[in-house]
Scaffold this motif. Sequence first.
Motif, PDB file in Angstrom:
ATOM      1  N   LEU A 166       0.845  -1.192   0.000  1.00  0.00           N
ATOM      2  CA  LEU A 166       0.000   0.000   0.000  1.00  0.00           C
ATOM      3  C   LEU A 166       0.882   1.244   0.000  1.00  0.00           C
ATOM      4  CD1 LEU A 166      -3.309   0.535   1.948  1.00  0.00           C
ATOM      5  CD2 LEU A 166      -1.807   2.420   1.362  1.00  0.00           C
ATOM      6  N   THR A 167       0.780   2.014  -1.086  1.00  0.00           N
ATOM      7  CA  THR A 167       1.569   3.226  -1.222  1.00  0.00           C
ATOM      8  C   THR A 167       0.671   4.402  -1.581  1.00  0.00           C
ATOM      9  OG1 THR A 167       2.047   2.658  -3.540  1.00  0.00           O
ATOM     10  CG2 THR A 167       3.690   2.040  -1.885  1.00  0.00           C
ATOM     11  N   LEU A 168       1.146   5.597  -1.248  1.00  0.00           N
ATOM     12  CA  LEU A 168       0.453   6.844  -1.550  1.00  0.00           C
ATOM     13  C   LEU A 168       1.272   7.633  -2.570  1.00  0.00           C
ATOM     14  CD1 LEU A 168      -0.561   7.965   2.060  1.00  0.00           C
ATOM     15  CD2 LEU A 168      -1.852   6.541   0.459  1.00  0.00           C
ATOM     16  N   HIS A 169       0.561   8.330  -3.470  1.00  0.00           N
ATOM     17  CA  HIS A 169       1.211   9.061  -4.541  1.00  0.00           C
ATOM     18  C   HIS A 169       0.496  10.393  -4.745  1.00  0.00           C
ATOM     19  CE1 HIS A 169       3.246   5.288  -5.860  1.00  0.00           C
ATOM     20  NE2 HIS A 169       2.173   4.763  -5.284  1.00  0.00           N
ATOM     21  N   LYS A 170       1.220  11.480  -4.614  1.00  0.00           N
ATOM     22  CA  LYS A 170       0.633  12.789  -4.857  1.00  0.00           C
ATOM     23  C   LYS A 170       0.447  12.995  -6.356  1.00  0.00           C
ATOM     24  CE  LYS A 170       1.624  17.709  -4.741  1.00  0.00           C
ATOM     25  NZ  LYS A 170       2.665  18.729  -4.528  1.00  0.00           N
ATOM     26  N   VAL A 171      -0.746  13.451  -6.744  1.00  0.00           N
ATOM     27  CA  VAL A 171      -1.001  13.784  -8.145  1.00  0.00           C
ATOM     28  C   VAL A 171      -1.471  15.223  -8.320  1.00  0.00           C
ATOM     29  CG1 VAL A 171      -1.471  11.407  -8.834  1.00  0.00           C
ATOM     30  CG2 VAL A 171      -3.359  12.845  -8.077  1.00  0.00           C
ATOM     31  N   GLY A 172      -2.047  15.847  -7.276  1.00  0.00           N
ATOM     32  CA  GLY A 172      -2.501  17.228  -7.406  1.00  0.00           C
ATOM     33  C   GLY A 172      -3.625  17.358  -8.424  1.00  0.00           C
ATOM     34  N   GLY A 173      -3.741  18.543  -9.002  1.00  0.00           N
ATOM     35  CA  GLY A 173      -4.742  18.793 -10.040  1.00  0.00           C
ATOM     36  C   GLY A 173      -6.068  19.238  -9.480  1.00  0.00           C
ATOM     37  N   HIS A 174      -6.861  18.303  -9.032  1.00  0.00           N
ATOM     38  CA  HIS A 174      -8.177  18.611  -8.480  1.00  0.00           C
ATOM     39  C   HIS A 174      -8.042  19.510  -7.257  1.00  0.00           C
ATOM     40  CE1 HIS A 174     -12.339  17.982  -7.280  1.00  0.00           C
ATOM     41  NE2 HIS A 174     -11.960  17.434  -6.146  1.00  0.00           N
ATOM     42  N   SER A 175      -7.086  19.204  -6.403  1.00  0.00           N
ATOM     43  CA  SER A 175      -6.658  20.093  -5.327  1.00  0.00           C
ATOM     44  C   SER A 175      -5.139  20.090  -5.335  1.00  0.00           C
ATOM     45  CB  SER A 175      -7.202  19.636  -3.967  1.00  0.00           C
ATOM     46  OG  SER A 175      -6.558  18.447  -3.531  1.00  0.00           O
ATOM     47  N   ALA A 176      -4.534  20.986  -4.578  1.00  0.00           N
ATOM     48  CA  ALA A 176      -3.078  21.109  -4.662  1.00  0.00           C
ATOM     49  C   ALA A 176      -2.359  19.881  -4.136  1.00  0.00           C
ATOM     50  CB  ALA A 176      -2.620  22.353  -3.899  1.00  0.00           C
ATOM     51  N   GLY A 177      -2.967  19.171  -3.183  1.00  0.00           N
ATOM     52  CA  GLY A 177      -2.291  18.038  -2.556  1.00  0.00           C
ATOM     53  C   GLY A 177      -3.052  16.740  -2.649  1.00  0.00           C
ATOM     54  N   LEU A 178      -3.852  16.560  -3.683  1.00  0.00           N
ATOM     55  CA  LEU A 178      -4.586  15.309  -3.857  1.00  0.00           C
ATOM     56  C   LEU A 178      -3.613  14.135  -3.972  1.00  0.00           C
ATOM     57  CD1 LEU A 178      -7.295  13.778  -4.549  1.00  0.00           C
ATOM     58  CD2 LEU A 178      -6.722  14.213  -6.930  1.00  0.00           C
ATOM     59  N   GLN A 179      -3.893  13.045  -3.228  1.00  0.00           N
ATOM     60  CA  GLN A 179      -3.096  11.839  -3.335  1.00  0.00           C
ATOM     61  C   GLN A 179      -3.989  10.643  -3.657  1.00  0.00           C
ATOM     62  OE1 GLN A 179      -1.090  11.009   0.393  1.00  0.00           O
ATOM     63  NE2 GLN A 179      -2.969  11.163   1.608  1.00  0.00           N
ATOM     64  N   VAL A 180      -3.401   9.641  -4.297  1.00  0.00           N
ATOM     65  CA  VAL A 180      -4.115   8.408  -4.605  1.00  0.00           C
ATOM     66  C   VAL A 180      -3.447   7.272  -3.846  1.00  0.00           C
ATOM     67  CG1 VAL A 180      -4.767   9.287  -6.870  1.00  0.00           C
ATOM     68  CG2 VAL A 180      -2.728   7.826  -6.658  1.00  0.00           C
ATOM     69  N   ALA A 181      -4.193   6.173  -3.681  1.00  0.00           N
ATOM     70  CA  ALA A 181      -3.674   4.996  -2.985  1.00  0.00           C
ATOM     71  C   ALA A 181      -3.525   3.843  -3.968  1.00  0.00           C
ATOM     72  CB  ALA A 181      -4.600   4.598  -1.837  1.00  0.00           C
ATOM     73  N   ARG A 182      -2.359   3.237  -3.984  1.00  0.00           N
ATOM     74  CA  ARG A 182      -2.079   2.046  -4.804  1.00  0.00           C
ATOM     75  C   ARG A 182      -2.072   0.840  -3.874  1.00  0.00           C
ATOM     76  NH1 ARG A 182       3.279  -0.243  -7.383  1.00  0.00           N
ATOM     77  NH2 ARG A 182       2.562  -1.009  -9.417  1.00  0.00           N
ATOM     78  N   VAL A 183      -2.936  -0.124  -4.159  1.00  0.00           N
ATOM     79  CA  VAL A 183      -3.181  -1.224  -3.224  1.00  0.00           C
ATOM     80  C   VAL A 183      -2.944  -2.563  -3.930  1.00  0.00           C
ATOM     81  CG1 VAL A 183      -4.833  -2.243  -1.614  1.00  0.00           C
ATOM     82  CG2 VAL A 183      -4.940   0.225  -2.103  1.00  0.00           C
ATOM     83  N   TRP A 184      -2.163  -3.423  -3.295  1.00  0.00           N
ATOM     84  CA  TRP A 184      -1.921  -4.766  -3.818  1.00  0.00           C
ATOM     85  C   TRP A 184      -3.079  -5.679  -3.421  1.00  0.00           C
ATOM     86  CZ3 TRP A 184       0.465  -7.284  -7.376  1.00  0.00           C
ATOM     87  CH2 TRP A 184       0.637  -8.671  -7.286  1.00  0.00           C
ATOM     88  N   THR A 185      -3.715  -6.284  -4.404  1.00  0.00           N
ATOM     89  CA  THR A 185      -4.861  -7.164  -4.174  1.00  0.00           C
ATOM     90  C   THR A 185      -4.638  -8.490  -4.883  1.00  0.00           C
ATOM     91  OG1 THR A 185      -6.141  -6.571  -6.155  1.00  0.00           O
ATOM     92  CG2 THR A 185      -6.315  -5.079  -4.249  1.00  0.00           C
ATOM     93  N   ARG A 186      -5.575  -9.405  -4.715  1.00  0.00           N
ATOM     94  CA  ARG A 186      -5.472 -10.709  -5.364  1.00  0.00           C
ATOM     95  C   ARG A 186      -5.487 -10.605  -6.885  1.00  0.00           C
ATOM     96  NH1 ARG A 186     -10.696 -13.295  -2.815  1.00  0.00           N
ATOM     97  NH2 ARG A 186     -10.108 -11.809  -1.186  1.00  0.00           N
ATOM     98  N   ARG A 187      -5.981  -9.481  -7.433  1.00  0.00           N
ATOM     99  CA  ARG A 187      -5.958  -9.323  -8.892  1.00  0.00           C
ATOM    100  C   ARG A 187      -4.875  -8.366  -9.366  1.00  0.00           C
ATOM    101  NH1 ARG A 187      -9.510  -5.064 -11.596  1.00  0.00           N
ATOM    102  NH2 ARG A 187     -10.341  -3.692  -9.986  1.00  0.00           N
ATOM    103  N   GLY A 188      -3.976  -8.003  -8.466  1.00  0.00           N
ATOM    104  CA  GLY A 188      -2.870  -7.134  -8.828  1.00  0.00           C
ATOM    105  C   GLY A 188      -2.997  -5.758  -8.205  1.00  0.00           C
ATOM    106  N   TRP A 189      -2.294  -4.789  -8.806  1.00  0.00           N
ATOM    107  CA  TRP A 189      -2.258  -3.427  -8.281  1.00  0.00           C
ATOM    108  C   TRP A 189      -3.499  -2.648  -8.714  1.00  0.00           C
ATOM    109  CZ3 TRP A 189       0.804  -2.124  -4.476  1.00  0.00           C
ATOM    110  CH2 TRP A 189       2.040  -2.759  -4.326  1.00  0.00           C
TER     111      TRP A 189
END
Length: 268
Positions: A166-189
């Motif tokens: 489980l990792t976090l990644h800043k992408v911004g755009g919609h707000s200045a500090g928007l982040q997304v979560a990348r999650v390892w699951t049984r079907r991949g990332w």
Amino acid sequence: MTTPEPFDLFAIRYGRHTGRRATDNVIGADPHEAGTDLEYFVWVAKRSDRVYVIDTGFNATSAAERGRTMLRPPAEGVRALGIDPGQVDQVILTHLHYDHAGSLGAFPRAGFHCQDTEASYATGRCMCHPYLRHPYDVEDVVGFVRHVYANRVAFHDGFAELTSGLTLHKVGGHSAGLQVARVWTRRGWVVIASDASHYYRNFRQGQPFPTVYHVGEMMEGFNTIRGLADSDDHVIPGHDPLVMSLYPPPSAELDGIAVRLDVAPRQG
């Protein structure tokens, strides 16, 4: 490298906004077209050693003030998965908009993960502009700051690995500090895109959402989330009603309330 234990991953639907126009959903849309409803979600990633709640949703006061329908308190949706909100100790805040960070008090033991730039943005000079501050609720932001002073906020600067898988990644755009979560699951990332892409059409067709701080960052964010996920089918947009029809419920009792994101979507 040892493959981490996969997370079970869920989306919980807690609210809805109907009667939208196409121009409410996409910059440059035909103003004569009807828009797609917004569904409001929070997400849960859990495995044997830990549980993460991703976003806390809006509260009843904000729902009433903004004309949104609250289907259920977000924390009650979490409870429906068999998770006690009072025992959750890790909450990821993708950003501080009212519909993503409006019920922090429902998780009294939690520590909150947020990007440095999001906190600075939500409390800085940009909030002097009505357009930019409209998606924020001042009481939610004040509540967040109180948690900072109570040592309950972990700040991140760009990339952060919270645990294996489980990792976090800043992408911004919609707000200045928007982040997304990348999650390892049984079907991949799988990437919980949150408002990096409100709808599938935003990132798949390169059509930005109108509530935006930086259009260029939003467009680049579409490339980022696609690169982080194993495929476009592994990207979960933040508000698309299709999520509820593409993925199965965890049980018959939760049909219409929650869906599993760690299984492949239905085709067609």
